[in-house]
Design an enzyme around this catalytic site. Structure first.
Site, mmCIF file in Angstrom:
data_model
loop_
_atom_site.group_PDB
_atom_site.id
_atom_site.type_symbol
_atom_site.label_atom_id
_atom_site.label_comp_id
_atom_site.label_asym_id
_atom_site.label_seq_id
_atom_site.Cartn_x
_atom_site.Cartn_y
_atom_site.Cartn_z
ATOM 1 C CG ASP A 97 -58.644 -37.253 -0.073
ATOM 2 O OD1 ASP A 97 -57.891 -37.167 -1.371
ATOM 3 O OD2 ASP A 97 -59.747 -37.710 -0.110
ATOM 4 C CG ASP A 98 -57.873 -36.378 4.981
ATOM 5 O OD1 ASP A 98 -58.883 -35.854 4.247
ATOM 6 O OD2 ASP A 98 -58.175 -37.448 5.635
ATOM 7 C CE1 TYR A 140 -65.552 -38.331 7.420
ATOM 8 C CE2 TYR A 140 -66.365 -36.186 6.866
ATOM 9 C CZ TYR A 140 -65.797 -37.009 7.627
ATOM 10 O OH TYR A 140 -65.236 -36.262 8.816
ATOM 11 C CG HIS A 185 -62.331 -33.801 6.381
ATOM 12 N ND1 HIS A 185 -62.907 -34.882 6.667
ATOM 13 C CD2 HIS A 185 -61.699 -34.118 5.436
ATOM 14 C CE1 HIS A 185 -62.696 -35.988 6.110
ATOM 15 N NE2 HIS A 185 -61.883 -35.469 5.176
ATOM 16 C CG HIS A 217 -60.375 -33.196 1.082
ATOM 17 N ND1 HIS A 217 -61.363 -34.015 0.331
ATOM 18 C CD2 HIS A 217 -59.790 -33.944 2.327
ATOM 19 C CE1 HIS A 217 -61.400 -35.056 1.457
ATOM 20 N NE2 HIS A 217 -60.685 -35.105 2.238
ATOM 21 C CG HIS A 257 -56.809 -40.897 3.394
ATOM 22 N ND1 HIS A 257 -57.429 -42.017 2.916
ATOM 23 C CD2 HIS A 257 -57.662 -39.968 3.404
ATOM 24 C CE1 HIS A 257 -58.839 -41.788 2.799
ATOM 25 N NE2 HIS A 257 -59.062 -40.386 3.019
HETATM 26 ZN ZN LIG Z 1 -60.892 -36.268 3.663
#
Ligand SMILES: [Zn+2]
Length: 230
Positions: A49-50, A140, A103, A99, A192
């Site tokens: 993610d991210d 989250y 965020h 995603h 991540h």
């Molecule tokens: Zn995230």
């Protein structure tokens, strides 16, 4: 002197030839082994993610060098800022998911704001060359009926996780490897793009999965489970 030199040169040549043949056969075995040894008795979904970010190229290198494919849940704002990294993800054999754009905590936003977060990310990833995502991971892991309704509008399947590596929470490389060791067939693990400990864990994650006959698969949009790459 001349004959001795010539004899030792011949001897050296034949020794080199033997070494070269030995090296070539070793290389052949090493190159072929992963493909032939990869008997998959099940599939797991690795998710990062991210991203994309400056860490993404090293992550993609580690994944490809260890024969792993993964799903990258990108933030729209980063896909828009780094379209070449989205293309690099696809070129490396990764799948790209949504995603959100910035965020946020989606469950505290209005439906219109949630729609904007999701739709702008669909557009940014598609514009970068990542295709139109079919998978969505809420930041989250926070979701509710409004979030689900917006996901449905965009044909997105919500993907949470079965195993949390805790890499976002400072987990050690050992702990991240151990978390991957708990994955069973069809399950998904949360990782991540930005975690150095996760990057360091990748070769050991690959060896651990291979030892258990598990391969890194894609996440099915219809079931949300990891399956053989289609
Ligand atoms: Zn995230």
């Amino acid at each position: 002197m001349g004959r001795r030199a010539s004899r030792s040169a011949r001897s050296l040549f034949s020794r080199l030839a033997v070494l070269a043949m030995a090296a070539a056969s070793t290389l052949t075995v090493q190159a072929a082994a992963p493909a032939h040894a990869a008997v998959c008795t099940g599939y797991v979904g690795l998710t990062f993610d991210d991203g994309p970010s400056g860490n993404t190229p090293a992550l993609l290198n580690a994944l490809t060098q260890n024969g792993l494919r993964a799903t990258m849940f990108n933030e729209g704002q980063y896909a828009a800022a780094n379209p070449s990294l989205v293309r690099a993800q696809v070129s490396a054999g990764m799948w790209v998911g949504n995603h959100s754009y910035t965020h946020p905590h989606l469950t505290s936003l209005s439906q219109a704001q949630i729609d904007s977060e999701i739709s702008r990310t669909q557009s940014a990833i598609a514009a970068a060359g990542g295709g139109t995502p079919k998978l969505f991971r809420p930041p989250y892991g926070e979701t509710n009926a409004t979030v689900k309704a917006v996901e449905a509008r965009y044909g997105l399947t919500e993907i949470l996780w079965n195993v949390d590596s805790q890499d976002w929470n400072g987990a050690s490389t050992d702990a991240i490897v151990a978390a991957a060791g708990r994955l069973t067939n069809g399950q998904v693990i949360l990782l991540h793009d930005w975690s150095a400990n996760t990057l360091a864990a990748i070769p050991r994650i690959a060896r651990g999965l291979a030892a258990r006959g598990l391969c890194a698969g894609m996440i099915s949009p219809s079931t949300g489970r990891a399956v053989a790459p289609g």
